[in-house]
Enzyme design. Structure first.
Site, PDB file in Angstrom:
ATOM      1  N   LYS A  19      22.183 -10.291 -18.622  1.00 31.05           N
ATOM      2  CA  LYS A  19      21.186 -11.305 -18.277  1.00 31.05           C
ATOM      3  C   LYS A  19      20.456 -10.941 -16.982  1.00 31.05           C
ATOM      4  O   LYS A  19      19.223 -11.061 -16.896  1.00 31.05           O
ATOM      5  CB  LYS A  19      21.852 -12.672 -18.131  1.00 31.05           C
ATOM      6  CG  LYS A  19      20.860 -13.807 -17.847  1.00 31.05           C
ATOM      7  CD  LYS A  19      21.567 -15.120 -17.532  1.00 31.05           C
ATOM      8  CE  LYS A  19      22.152 -15.754 -18.761  1.00 31.05           C
ATOM      9  NZ  LYS A  19      22.649 -17.148 -18.473  1.00 31.05           N
ATOM     10  N   GLU A  64      20.360 -32.787 -10.552  1.00 30.25           N
ATOM     11  CA  GLU A  64      19.030 -32.493 -11.105  1.00 30.25           C
ATOM     12  C   GLU A  64      18.654 -33.549 -12.128  1.00 30.25           C
ATOM     13  O   GLU A  64      19.512 -34.125 -12.799  1.00 30.25           O
ATOM     14  CB  GLU A  64      19.015 -31.092 -11.732  1.00 30.25           C
ATOM     15  CG  GLU A  64      20.097 -30.815 -12.774  1.00 30.25           C
ATOM     16  CD  GLU A  64      19.721 -31.263 -14.175  1.00 30.25           C
ATOM     17  OE1 GLU A  64      18.528 -31.550 -14.414  1.00 30.25           O
ATOM     18  OE2 GLU A  64      20.618 -31.349 -15.024  1.00 30.25           O
ATOM     19  N   LEU A  97      15.944 -32.948 -14.529  1.00 31.69           N
ATOM     20  CA  LEU A  97      14.915 -32.162 -15.207  1.00 31.69           C
ATOM     21  C   LEU A  97      14.908 -32.457 -16.699  1.00 31.69           C
ATOM     22  O   LEU A  97      15.958 -32.507 -17.333  1.00 31.69           O
ATOM     23  CB  LEU A  97      15.169 -30.660 -14.996  1.00 31.69           C
ATOM     24  CG  LEU A  97      15.314 -30.182 -13.546  1.00 31.69           C
ATOM     25  CD1 LEU A  97      15.637 -28.690 -13.530  1.00 31.69           C
ATOM     26  CD2 LEU A  97      14.050 -30.477 -12.749  1.00 31.69           C
ATOM     27  N   LYS A  98      13.721 -32.610 -17.253  1.00 30.80           N
ATOM     28  CA  LYS A  98      13.568 -32.737 -18.700  1.00 30.80           C
ATOM     29  C   LYS A  98      13.236 -31.374 -19.272  1.00 30.80           C
ATOM     30  O   LYS A  98      12.276 -30.729 -18.821  1.00 30.80           O
ATOM     31  CB  LYS A  98      12.449 -33.729 -19.052  1.00 30.80           C
ATOM     32  CG  LYS A  98      12.674 -35.140 -18.569  1.00 30.80           C
ATOM     33  CD  LYS A  98      11.616 -36.093 -19.105  1.00 30.80           C
ATOM     34  CE  LYS A  98      10.222 -35.759 -18.612  1.00 30.80           C
ATOM     35  NZ  LYS A  98      10.043 -36.006 -17.166  1.00 30.80           N
ATOM     36  N   PHE A 121      11.442 -43.901 -23.381  1.00 29.65           N
ATOM     37  CA  PHE A 121      12.682 -43.659 -24.122  1.00 29.65           C
ATOM     38  C   PHE A 121      12.947 -44.730 -25.184  1.00 29.65           C
ATOM     39  O   PHE A 121      14.079 -44.925 -25.601  1.00 29.65           O
ATOM     40  CB  PHE A 121      13.881 -43.526 -23.173  1.00 29.65           C
ATOM     41  CG  PHE A 121      13.901 -42.214 -22.444  1.00 29.65           C
ATOM     42  CD1 PHE A 121      14.665 -41.161 -22.905  1.00 29.65           C
ATOM     43  CD2 PHE A 121      13.115 -42.012 -21.325  1.00 29.65           C
ATOM     44  CE1 PHE A 121      14.664 -39.932 -22.257  1.00 29.65           C
ATOM     45  CE2 PHE A 121      13.099 -40.798 -20.662  1.00 29.65           C
ATOM     46  CZ  PHE A 121      13.880 -39.759 -21.140  1.00 29.65           C
ATOM     47  N   CYS A 171      22.457 -32.416 -22.061  1.00 35.00           N
ATOM     48  CA  CYS A 171      22.765 -33.443 -21.063  1.00 35.00           C
ATOM     49  C   CYS A 171      23.279 -34.749 -21.639  1.00 35.00           C
ATOM     50  O   CYS A 171      24.418 -35.145 -21.369  1.00 35.00           O
ATOM     51  CB  CYS A 171      21.529 -33.707 -20.199  1.00 35.00           C
ATOM     52  SG  CYS A 171      21.052 -32.310 -19.161  1.00 35.00           S
ATOM     53  N   LYS A 199      26.740 -34.798 -23.646  1.00 38.75           N
ATOM     54  CA  LYS A 199      27.845 -34.377 -22.772  1.00 38.75           C
ATOM     55  C   LYS A 199      28.087 -35.382 -21.647  1.00 38.75           C
ATOM     56  O   LYS A 199      29.238 -35.710 -21.335  1.00 38.75           O
ATOM     57  CB  LYS A 199      27.524 -32.995 -22.185  1.00 38.75           C
ATOM     58  CG  LYS A 199      28.556 -32.454 -21.197  1.00 38.75           C
ATOM     59  CD  LYS A 199      28.242 -31.026 -20.805  1.00 38.75           C
ATOM     60  CE  LYS A 199      27.033 -30.909 -19.927  1.00 38.75           C
ATOM     61  NZ  LYS A 199      27.270 -31.356 -18.524  1.00 38.75           N
ATOM     62  N   LYS A 227      14.377 -31.113 -29.054  1.00 43.46           N
ATOM     63  CA  LYS A 227      13.142 -31.755 -28.639  1.00 43.46           C
ATOM     64  C   LYS A 227      12.061 -30.684 -28.562  1.00 43.46           C
ATOM     65  O   LYS A 227      12.368 -29.489 -28.560  1.00 43.46           O
ATOM     66  CB  LYS A 227      13.308 -32.457 -27.278  1.00 43.46           C
ATOM     67  CG  LYS A 227      13.607 -31.505 -26.128  1.00 43.46           C
ATOM     68  CD  LYS A 227      13.710 -32.240 -24.799  1.00 43.46           C
ATOM     69  CE  LYS A 227      12.354 -32.717 -24.341  1.00 43.46           C
ATOM     70  NZ  LYS A 227      12.405 -33.293 -22.975  1.00 43.46           N
TER      71      LYS A 227
END
Length: 439
Positions: free
Chosen positions: A35, A149, A151-152, A250, A261, A264, A322
């Site tokens: 990576k 965080e 973040l979307k 939402f 996210c 979990k 998504k």
């Protein structure tokens, strides 16, 4: 500032890149040599709009570096961000083995006044445990802060650059001030910098995600009821959304949430609640409703074909959980595909970004390079992800290509009456099915 970011997954890579873009000297660290080599050569391991361009720009400017050498990167860092994975364990709780391993690895190399910051989503009390471990390993009290965080996926760069708020958990004002200085370039529009205890910061992350997941499960449960009662969930949504106490965010009915996210974090918060002797009844319900919602499209397909899907060709549009991501973790489409295959159907799938990931995890699925190719000869089309590319298809061409003009829309992309007028049998979420073939 000179910052080391440990972990080049979704959170770590976005965090490091955005900090570099505001002028900091960032070194991203990972134990995965393949990576790191790829990142050095401009190969981005995830799809996130705008991320590749930002990585390349900051690497070329000399502000963003990648390495597997943890000691060298940590020993010169003013801050060390921990962004390692905290996957779900067998009991639903977060697996913190990577976090503990990294804490032990950095301890001998930390500068005396360095600030260790947890960016990973971790159970409440993790910050305190890291603080205790570092004190034992270094013989001094190290600064340990929490910086969750929000973040979307699909909008992470914008979320980081223009945050609704920045939350930090600290034990002293000095660390709060240092983090405020780091985030100052992103808070120029007077968005709040919220400083609190580490425990409150850790809790904030879980509560935020659990509440958003609750809104999704609630609207989905109401959508299923609307179908039974002859109502239209889109009308109901408009009726409640204009209430300033509720809003629209939402409250889109669909086939359930997925990703790294919400599932979990809801389960981890459930485990934490149980561990403290409380009953997580609402949290359990949110998760149960969501898992059940992932089976809604299959139930509709099965009923449409009288319970017999043997030999049927079913097209699936949308595989990522998504749009604007290639993330298929907990994706509703994977549940649907498995159920269709087990029922004897052949699945032909399309997604703008996620097909390679699905191909690596499934067998027997046919993949189409173009969405229109997936529906050739299909007995039905199922839509699982609301990619913009699916919003305005050529319905006349689709009608000619499909063996049967039947659409199961898991994201309510189309108007039922228009679909009926076009000659389609059309099923959606929370709205009464229509059948233009009978017109």
């Amino acid at each position: 500032m000179k910052i080391a970011v440990i972990g080049t997954g979704y959170v770590g890579l976005v965090t490091g890149t955005c900090f570099a873009n505001s002028g900091n000297d960032i070194t991203c660290i990972d134990i995965d040599e393949k990576k790191i080599t790829g990142l050095k050569n401009g190969v981005i391991p995830i799809y996130e709009p705008g991320l590749k361009e930002l990585v390349l720009r900051n690497a070329e400017a000399g502000r963003l570096h990648f390495t597997t050498d943890t000691p060298t990167a940590v020993k010169t860092a003013e801050m060390v961000y921990l962004a390692v994975g905290t996957p779900q364990g067998d009991d639903g709780s977060a697996d913190l083995s990577a976090m503990w391993a990294v804490t032990k690895a950095i301890a001998p190399h930390l500068q005396e006044d360095a600030i260790v910051v947890t960016k990973s989503t971790v159970p409440v009390g993790t910050n305190a445990k890291i603080f205790g471990m570092l004190k034992e390993l270094t013989g001094r009290e190290c600064h340990v802060a929490s910086n969750p965080e929000f973040l979307k996926e699909g909008a992470a760069i914008d979320d980081f650059m223009k945050p609704d708020r920045v939350v930090v958990g600290v034990r002293c004002q000095e660390v709060s001030d240092k983090l405020h200085q780091l985030y100052a370039p992103f808070l120029r529009t007077e968005k709040p910098f919220l400083s609190m205890s580490p425990e409150s910061a850790e809790m904030t992350k879980y509560v935020a995600n659990a509440l958003l997941a609750t809104k999704i499960s609630f609207i989905n449960e109401m959508a299923n009821l609307c179908e039974k009662m002859g109502g239209d969930i889109n009308d109901v949504r408009r009726g409640i959304g204009h209430d300033s106490r509720i809003g629209f965010a939402f409250l889109f009915p669909g086939v359930g949430y997925g990703g790294s996210c919400f599932p979990k974090d809801v389960r981890a918060l459930t485990a934490m609640t149980e561990d403290k002797g409380n009953l997580p009844e609402m949290l359990r319900a949110v998760d149960n409703v969501n898992e059940r919602q992932k089976t809604v499209l299959f139930t509709k397909v099965k009923e449409q074909f009288g319970g017999d899907l043997g030999g049927k060709r079913i097209a699936v549009w949308g595989l990522a959980f998504k749009p604007e991501t290639d993330d298929i973790r907990e994706a509703p489409a994977l549940v649907l595909i498995k159920q269709l295959q087990e029922a004897g159907a052949t699945v032909i799938a399309h997604d703008p970004e996620a097909m390679d990931n699905v191909q690596a995890e499934t067998s027997g699925v046919e993949f189409a390079d173009r969405a229109i190719d997936a529906i050739k000869g299909a007995d039905a089309l199922c839509i699982c992800t609301d990619w913009k590319a699916y919003h305005q298809p050529d319905f006349a061409e689709m009608y000619q290509l499909m063996a049967q003009p039947i659409v199961f829309d898991g994201r309510n992309l189309y108007d039922p009456e228009r679909m009926k007028a076009r000659g389609y049998c059309y099923h959606s979420i929370g709205r009464v099915a229509v059948d233009g073939r009978k017109a």
